[in-house]
Design an enzyme around this catalytic site. Structure first.
Site, PDB file in Angstrom:
ATOM      1  N   ASN A 112      25.754  41.038  35.556  1.00  0.00           N
ATOM      2  CA  ASN A 112      24.397  40.899  34.602  1.00  0.00           C
ATOM      3  C   ASN A 112      25.199  40.035  33.185  1.00  0.00           C
ATOM      4  OD1 ASN A 112      23.811  42.729  36.138  1.00  0.00           O
ATOM      5  ND2 ASN A 112      24.354  44.283  34.837  1.00  0.00           N
ATOM      6  N   VAL A 113      23.982  39.791  32.946  1.00  0.00           N
ATOM      7  CA  VAL A 113      23.810  38.469  30.962  1.00  0.00           C
ATOM      8  C   VAL A 113      23.921  39.318  30.199  1.00  0.00           C
ATOM      9  CG1 VAL A 113      23.491  36.804  32.862  1.00  0.00           C
ATOM     10  CG2 VAL A 113      21.597  37.823  31.796  1.00  0.00           C
ATOM     11  N   HIS A 145      27.619  35.301  35.241  1.00  0.00           N
ATOM     12  CA  HIS A 145      26.389  34.858  36.189  1.00  0.00           C
ATOM     13  C   HIS A 145      26.257  34.184  34.449  1.00  0.00           C
ATOM     14  CE1 HIS A 145      24.814  35.868  40.031  1.00  0.00           C
ATOM     15  NE2 HIS A 145      26.243  35.458  40.018  1.00  0.00           N
ATOM     16  N   CYS A 153      24.490  23.349  25.485  1.00  0.00           N
ATOM     17  CA  CYS A 153      24.345  22.509  24.823  1.00  0.00           C
ATOM     18  C   CYS A 153      23.878  21.458  26.594  1.00  0.00           C
ATOM     19  CB  CYS A 153      24.633  20.569  24.548  1.00  0.00           C
ATOM     20  SG  CYS A 153      24.350  19.438  23.774  1.00  0.00           S
ATOM     21  N   CYS A 158      27.968  16.298  25.734  1.00  0.00           N
ATOM     22  CA  CYS A 158      28.443  16.930  24.076  1.00  0.00           C
ATOM     23  C   CYS A 158      29.061  19.004  25.050  1.00  0.00           C
ATOM     24  CB  CYS A 158      27.476  17.370  24.115  1.00  0.00           C
ATOM     25  SG  CYS A 158      27.452  18.494  22.705  1.00  0.00           S
ATOM     26  N   THR A 236      23.503  46.265  42.760  1.00  0.00           N
ATOM     27  CA  THR A 236      23.617  45.305  42.679  1.00  0.00           C
ATOM     28  C   THR A 236      22.815  44.879  45.024  1.00  0.00           C
ATOM     29  OG1 THR A 236      24.606  42.943  43.246  1.00  0.00           O
ATOM     30  CG2 THR A 236      25.566  45.027  43.705  1.00  0.00           C
ATOM     31  N   SER A 237      21.618  44.931  44.616  1.00  0.00           N
ATOM     32  CA  SER A 237      21.631  44.435  46.344  1.00  0.00           C
ATOM     33  C   SER A 237      21.921  43.818  46.710  1.00  0.00           C
ATOM     34  CB  SER A 237      19.922  43.366  45.636  1.00  0.00           C
ATOM     35  OG  SER A 237      19.840  42.588  45.520  1.00  0.00           O
ATOM     36  N   CYS A 279      23.458  55.431  38.959  1.00  0.00           N
ATOM     37  CA  CYS A 279      24.589  55.158  38.877  1.00  0.00           C
ATOM     38  C   CYS A 279      24.768  55.618  37.425  1.00  0.00           C
ATOM     39  CB  CYS A 279      24.784  53.215  38.939  1.00  0.00           C
ATOM     40  SG  CYS A 279      24.547  52.722  37.699  1.00  0.00           S
TER      41      CYS A 279
HETATM   42  C1  BJW Z   1      20.081  51.227  40.461  1.00  0.00           C
HETATM   43  C2  BJW Z   1      19.698  51.941  39.462  1.00  0.00           C
HETATM   44  C3  BJW Z   1      20.405  52.370  39.048  1.00  0.00           C
HETATM   45  C4  BJW Z   1      18.356  50.307  39.805  1.00  0.00           C
HETATM   46  N1  BJW Z   1      21.642  53.135  39.768  1.00  0.00           N
HETATM   47  N2  BJW Z   1      21.367  51.181  40.981  1.00  0.00           N
HETATM   48  C5  BJW Z   1      26.352  31.986  50.611  1.00  0.00           C
HETATM   49  C6  BJW Z   1      25.730  32.236  52.220  1.00  0.00           C
HETATM   50  C7  BJW Z   1      23.720  31.742  51.708  1.00  0.00           C
HETATM   51  C8  BJW Z   1      23.442  31.419  50.501  1.00  0.00           C
HETATM   52  C9  BJW Z   1      24.545  31.223  49.815  1.00  0.00           C
HETATM   53  C10 BJW Z   1      26.494  31.140  49.800  1.00  0.00           C
HETATM   54  N3  BJW Z   1      26.765  31.130  48.695  1.00  0.00           N
HETATM   55  C11 BJW Z   1      25.999  30.424  48.433  1.00  0.00           C
HETATM   56  C12 BJW Z   1      24.933  31.027  48.120  1.00  0.00           C
HETATM   57  C13 BJW Z   1      23.350  30.136  47.306  1.00  0.00           C
HETATM   58  C14 BJW Z   1      23.195  31.275  46.380  1.00  0.00           C
HETATM   59  C15 BJW Z   1      22.625  32.272  46.745  1.00  0.00           C
HETATM   60  O1  BJW Z   1      23.465  33.269  47.063  1.00  0.00           O
HETATM   61  N4  BJW Z   1      21.211  32.591  46.875  1.00  0.00           N
HETATM   62  C16 BJW Z   1      20.947  34.168  48.141  1.00  0.00           C
HETATM   63  C17 BJW Z   1      19.935  34.132  47.725  1.00  0.00           C
HETATM   64  C18 BJW Z   1      21.048  33.712  49.955  1.00  0.00           C
HETATM   65  N5  BJW Z   1      23.945  31.432  45.195  1.00  0.00           N
HETATM   66  C19 BJW Z   1      24.170  30.484  44.619  1.00  0.00           C
HETATM   67  O2  BJW Z   1      23.529  29.968  43.911  1.00  0.00           O
HETATM   68  C20 BJW Z   1      24.989  30.902  43.452  1.00  0.00           C
HETATM   69  N6  BJW Z   1      25.958  29.558  42.981  1.00  0.00           N
HETATM   70  C21 BJW Z   1      27.114  29.094  43.513  1.00  0.00           C
HETATM   71  O3  BJW Z   1      27.212  30.001  45.130  1.00  0.00           O
HETATM   72  O4  BJW Z   1      27.790  28.264  43.128  1.00  0.00           O
HETATM   73  C22 BJW Z   1      28.573  27.309  44.070  1.00  0.00           C
HETATM   74  C23 BJW Z   1      29.476  26.629  44.166  1.00  0.00           C
HETATM   75  C24 BJW Z   1      30.221  26.269  43.741  1.00  0.00           C
HETATM   76  C25 BJW Z   1      31.044  24.359  43.019  1.00  0.00           C
HETATM   77  C26 BJW Z   1      30.310  24.052  42.573  1.00  0.00           C
HETATM   78  C27 BJW Z   1      28.628  24.506  42.683  1.00  0.00           C
HETATM   79  C28 BJW Z   1      28.328  25.086  43.486  1.00  0.00           C
HETATM   80  C29 BJW Z   1      24.977  30.702  41.539  1.00  0.00           C
HETATM   81  C30 BJW Z   1      23.981  32.763  41.734  1.00  0.00           C
HETATM   82  C31 BJW Z   1      23.322  32.430  40.949  1.00  0.00           C
HETATM   83  C32 BJW Z   1      22.174  33.741  40.213  1.00  0.00           C
HETATM   84  N7  BJW Z   1      21.425  33.828  39.453  1.00  0.00           N
HETATM   85  C33 BJW Z   1      20.388  35.491  38.807  1.00  0.00           C
HETATM   86  C34 BJW Z   1      20.296  34.615  37.818  1.00  0.00           C
HETATM   87  C35 BJW Z   1      20.597  34.942  36.511  1.00  0.00           C
HETATM   88  C36 BJW Z   1      20.655  34.349  34.956  1.00  0.00           C
HETATM   89  C37 BJW Z   1      19.190  35.132  34.535  1.00  0.00           C
HETATM   90  O5  BJW Z   1      19.491  36.161  34.634  1.00  0.00           O
HETATM   91  O6  BJW Z   1      17.736  34.997  34.651  1.00  0.00           O
HETATM   92  O7  BJW Z   1      21.372  35.673  38.977  1.00  0.00           O
HETATM   93  S1  BJW Z   1      19.509  35.587  39.975  1.00  0.00           S
HETATM   94  C38 BJW Z   1      20.313  36.738  39.374  1.00  0.00           C
HETATM   95  O8  BJW Z   1      20.156  37.668  41.165  1.00  0.00           O
HETATM   96  C39 BJW Z   1      20.656  37.276  38.401  1.00  0.00           C
HETATM   97  C40 BJW Z   1      21.180  38.520  39.269  1.00  0.00           C
HETATM   98  O9  BJW Z   1      22.826  38.050  38.614  1.00  0.00           O
HETATM   99  C41 BJW Z   1      22.080  38.196  41.010  1.00  0.00           C
HETATM  100  C42 BJW Z   1      22.039  39.544  41.690  1.00  0.00           C
HETATM  101  O10 BJW Z   1      20.742  40.885  41.272  1.00  0.00           O
HETATM  102  P1  BJW Z   1      21.182  42.054  41.253  1.00  0.00           P
HETATM  103  O11 BJW Z   1      22.447  42.120  40.265  1.00  0.00           O
HETATM  104  O12 BJW Z   1      22.008  42.553  42.693  1.00  0.00           O
HETATM  105  O13 BJW Z   1      19.834  42.900  41.097  1.00  0.00           O
HETATM  106  P2  BJW Z   1      18.432  43.310  42.194  1.00  0.00           P
HETATM  107  O14 BJW Z   1      17.796  43.433  41.460  1.00  0.00           O
HETATM  108  O15 BJW Z   1      18.786  41.693  43.085  1.00  0.00           O
HETATM  109  O16 BJW Z   1      19.550  44.432  42.478  1.00  0.00           O
HETATM  110  C43 BJW Z   1      19.605  45.558  41.373  1.00  0.00           C
HETATM  111  C44 BJW Z   1      20.386  47.057  42.921  1.00  0.00           C
HETATM  112  O17 BJW Z   1      20.551  47.977  41.564  1.00  0.00           O
HETATM  113  C45 BJW Z   1      18.921  47.569  43.725  1.00  0.00           C
HETATM  114  O18 BJW Z   1      19.902  47.875  44.785  1.00  0.00           O
HETATM  115  C46 BJW Z   1      19.183  48.735  43.209  1.00  0.00           C
HETATM  116  O19 BJW Z   1      18.289  49.869  44.248  1.00  0.00           O
HETATM  117  C47 BJW Z   1      19.918  49.338  42.122  1.00  0.00           C
HETATM  118  N8  BJW Z   1      19.455  50.394  41.148  1.00  0.00           N
HETATM  119  N9  BJW Z   1      18.265  50.824  39.026  1.00  0.00           N
HETATM  120  C48 BJW Z   1      22.089  51.960  40.653  1.00  0.00           C
HETATM  121  N10 BJW Z   1      20.052  53.549  38.360  1.00  0.00           N
HETATM  122 ZN    ZN Z   2      25.423  18.668  21.848  1.00  0.00          ZN
END
Ligand code: BJW
Ligand code: ZN
Length: 288
Positions: A112-113, A145, A153, A158, A236-237, A279
């Site tokens: 989370n951010v 994240h 920047c 920079c 998390t999903s 949760c």
């Molecule tokens: C409740 C609830 C309650 C509701 N109680 N529960 C390996 C395999 C395949 C692909 C890849 C791989 N490795 C990397 C990739 C590519 C990619 C990726 O994963 N793609 C997939 C879609 C397949 N990953 C990346 O690109 C990452 N980078 C990377 O791996 O870099 C490697 C590298 C190394 C060296 C040099 C260069 C690169 C980066 C990922 C960045 C994700 N960014 C985001 C946006 C952030 C900014 C913003 O906020 O706008 O991050 S996307 C979004 O998804 C956000 C979240 O942190 C992230 C995860 O989502 P999250 O938290 O799981 O949310 P939801 O909505 O999906 O789920 C919520 C859950 O809560 C649900 O299950 C509900 O049921 C539950 N819930 N209420 C308990 N009350």
């Molecule tokens: Zn700058």
């Protein structure tokens, strides 16, 4: 074997675990009013993630992307940590954790951010100022994240990063959170009216990690996950890597996995424990 939902057994496991990591996602902050990404009401259903939350989308139209992040910043600023944040923060405090899980280490790795876990940690730590929470035992939190309130920047020579909670972040973005809510973003806010680097004046971007970018602190995370004997997965999903792979890695190393999620999620049938429900309730039972 199907995962167990026996809370007493989980608490016994917690008591005997040595190196505990929690991997959290948007569900942790749902009760604070922060929308999740996927599923019903999820932001990625409502907004075009590709154009707002990718490096390519930002480059193509920083005006649209900044309005989305301005809206997210305003939402997070108004939100308060909930009982799930507080349960994890209390467990992060050495003096409290020693009573539940003597001799253990604990790190929360959050995707989370919104900054709510940090705020919760600060609030809980302030309640126990004298309790032997020495510098090397500081609350452990990794925001992999990035942060909505880091402004970064874009100039290659920079890369200055500044923590900035100004509301609105620039005059031109003020009020556009309403446009975001109504799905009528303004594509034409001039670049000079968007957030700029305070050092060199170049265009700034939100300090968050977009798809294809390297998450923060990966080396520290890899070490923690490698030695963990318990991985607690919260809200998390488990669809976004690398975070989605940590639980399986802990299990492959002989550790245990406990999932706390509202609904079924990716890979949860492989977990040792599964607690379905909000949760903000289940974590209080588990860590309280
Ligand atoms: C409740 C609830 C309650 C509701 N109680 N529960 C390996 C395999 C395949 C692909 C890849 C791989 N490795 C990397 C990739 C590519 C990619 C990726 O994963 N793609 C997939 C879609 C397949 N990953 C990346 O690109 C990452 N980078 C990377 O791996 O870099 C490697 C590298 C190394 C060296 C040099 C260069 C690169 C980066 C990922 C960045 C994700 N960014 C985001 C946006 C952030 C900014 C913003 O906020 O706008 O991050 S996307 C979004 O998804 C956000 C979240 O942190 C992230 C995860 O989502 P999250 O938290 O799981 O949310 P939801 O909505 O999906 O789920 C919520 C859950 O809560 C649900 O299950 C509900 O049921 C539950 N819930 N209420 C308990 N009350
Ligand atoms: Zn700058």
């Amino acid at each position: 074997m199907a995962p167990s939902n026996n809370m007493d057994a989980f608490r016994e496991l917690l008591a005997s675990s040595r190196h505990i990591v929690a991997v959290a996602g948007a569900g942790l902050s749902a009760a604070s009013g922060i929308p999740t990404f996927r599923g019903a009401g999820g932001m990625w259903r409502k907004y075009n993630a590709i154009s707002l939350a990718t490096p390519e989308g930002f480059k193509a139209n920083p005006s649209l992307s900044w309005q989305f992040y301005h809206y997210r910043r305003e939402t997070a600023l108004r939100a308060q940590p909930n009982n799930a944040h507080r349960a994890l923060s209390a467990f992060s405090l050495p003096t409290i954790r020693q009573q539940i899980s003597p001799g253990s280490t604990f790190t929360l790795i959050t995707q989370n951010v919104d900054g709510l876990s940090q705020r919760s940690n600060d609030q809980i730590a302030a309640m126990f100022p004298e309790e032997g929470n020495t510098a090397d035992e500081k609350l452990q939190l990794i925001e992999m994240h990035g942060k909505l309130f880091d402004v970064s920047c874009t100039a290659k020579d920079c890369r200055h990063v500044e923590y900035n909670t100004k509301s609105p972040i620039t005059e031109a973005l003020g009020g556009t959170e309403l446009l975001v809510e109504h799905g009528t973003l303004d594509p034409d806010i001039p670049l000079e009216d968007l957030p700029r680097c305070s050092k060199c004046g170049s265009l700034a971007r939100p300090g968050v990690v977009w798809f294809g970018e390297r998450p923060f602190h990966l080396d520290d995370i890899d070490k923690l996950v490698e030695k963990a004997d318990l991985c607690v997965v919260v809200g998390t999903s488990s669809t976004v890597y690398p975070a989605a792979g940590y639980a399986m890695e802990v299990q492959e190393n002989g550790g245990k996995v406990a999932v706390f999620n509202l609904d079924r999620s990716e890979g949860d049938e492989e977990a040792d424990y599964l607690f379905l429900g909000p949760c903000e309730e289940t974590l209080v039972q588990a860590f309280g």
